[in-house]
Design a protein around this motif. Structure first.
Motif, mmCIF file in Angstrom:
data_model
loop_
_atom_site.group_PDB
_atom_site.id
_atom_site.type_symbol
_atom_site.label_atom_id
_atom_site.label_comp_id
_atom_site.label_asym_id
_atom_site.label_seq_id
_atom_site.Cartn_x
_atom_site.Cartn_y
_atom_site.Cartn_z
ATOM 1 N N ILE A 251 8.600 25.076 -15.988
ATOM 2 C CA ILE A 251 7.708 25.992 -15.276
ATOM 3 C C ILE A 251 7.884 25.767 -13.774
ATOM 4 N N ARG B 262 2.959 31.964 -16.446
ATOM 5 C CA ARG B 262 3.939 31.379 -17.361
ATOM 6 C C ARG B 262 3.256 30.428 -18.342
ATOM 7 N N ARG B 263 2.334 29.605 -17.833
ATOM 8 C CA ARG B 263 1.618 28.692 -18.728
ATOM 9 C C ARG B 263 0.792 29.467 -19.744
ATOM 10 N N GLU C 21 6.625 21.002 -15.163
ATOM 11 C CA GLU C 21 6.609 21.813 -13.949
ATOM 12 C C GLU C 21 7.447 21.154 -12.858
#
Length: 250
Positions: free
Chosen positions: A33, A47-48, A64
């Motif tokens: 991410i 995205r999460r 991330e």
């Protein structure tokens, strides 16, 4: 072997994910991410959220990492982009090594589709240093598809071609020869103001496909100032903006 999955995720709407994309995400050992700074924190959050919605495999891990920022002050645009892509590739490489070492399936979620005005594939080509890399692309819905769907229009006239180009080229080179319809991406300068508006219709959209979607259309001579103002307000509200538009000459 590193299997790098470049997964097109559409324009931010989880409903735009294909079944192929969902299966690919659940097959990964690691999903990366990227973070693009505080002003674009909601992009990482989206995205999460997509991963939360579709992941059913508890073994998939998320990691991330911070993306480097392009030096916009570099007078040589192409050289600046190349340096930026090199820096991004270095960041990807380190994130992959930290996450899975030299073997595993690593997924990156790509806005739209990795094949249309996106540099993800070019950056991936720079990553294979220190391990063997195989790249798999999962296509996604593009912002161009989402824009035409939101306006309920076909992009081309019957039997007629169209061109997809950038705001920079529209400003520097004018209307491309041989076509009456152009789709313009990557335009932070509202470059439609640089052309003769007579007889031109615009279909514009920001955050297309997302909950924040804004769409406007009409004669360019009437819509130009309204789009510029709407775009500025939306960018101030969100801290970032992704927009796209189609122009058609009568």
């Amino acid at each position: 072997m590193i299997e790098l999955l470049l997964i097109g995720i559409g324009t931010g709407n989880p409903d735009h994910l294909t079944l192929q994309a969902i299966k690919a995400l659940n097959s990964a050992d690691l999903i990366l991410i990227p973070r693009k700074g505080e002003t674009k924190a909601d992009l990482a959050e989206l995205r999460r959220a997509i991963c939360t919605d579709v992941l059913t495999n508890p073994a998939v891990r998320l990691a991330e990492f911070d993306l480097p920022v392009r030096d916009a002050a570099n007078p040589d645009y192409r050289a600046g982009v190349d340096d930026w892509h090199d820096a991004i590739a270095d960041t990807w490489r380190q994130a992959i090594r930290d996450g899975v070492g030299t073997a595993g399936r690593v997924a990156l979620l790509v806005w739209g589709d990795p094949s249309l005005y996106d540099s993800t594939l070019r950056i991936a080509g720079r990553v294979a240093t220190g391990f063997e890399l195989n790249v798999t692309v999962i296509p996604g819905i593009t912002s161009l598809q989402a824009l035409t769907a939101s306006h309920a229009i076909p992009i081309n006239d019957i039997g007629a071609p169209f061109i997809v180009t950038t705001g920079r080229r529209l400003r520097d080179e004018g209307w491309p020869a041989g076509v009456n319809t152009i789709a313009v991406m990557l335009d932070g300068e509202c470059s439609f103001r640089s052309i003769d508006a007579k007889g031109v219709t615009i279909w514009w959209g920001a955050y297309v496909g997302m909950a924040e979607e804004i769409i406007l259309s009409g004669p360019l001579s009437e819509m130009s100032d309204r789009i510029v103002g709407t775009r500025a307000r939306a960018r101030a509200d969100h801290g970032w903006i992704m927009d796209i538009y189609i122009l058609r000459r009568a």
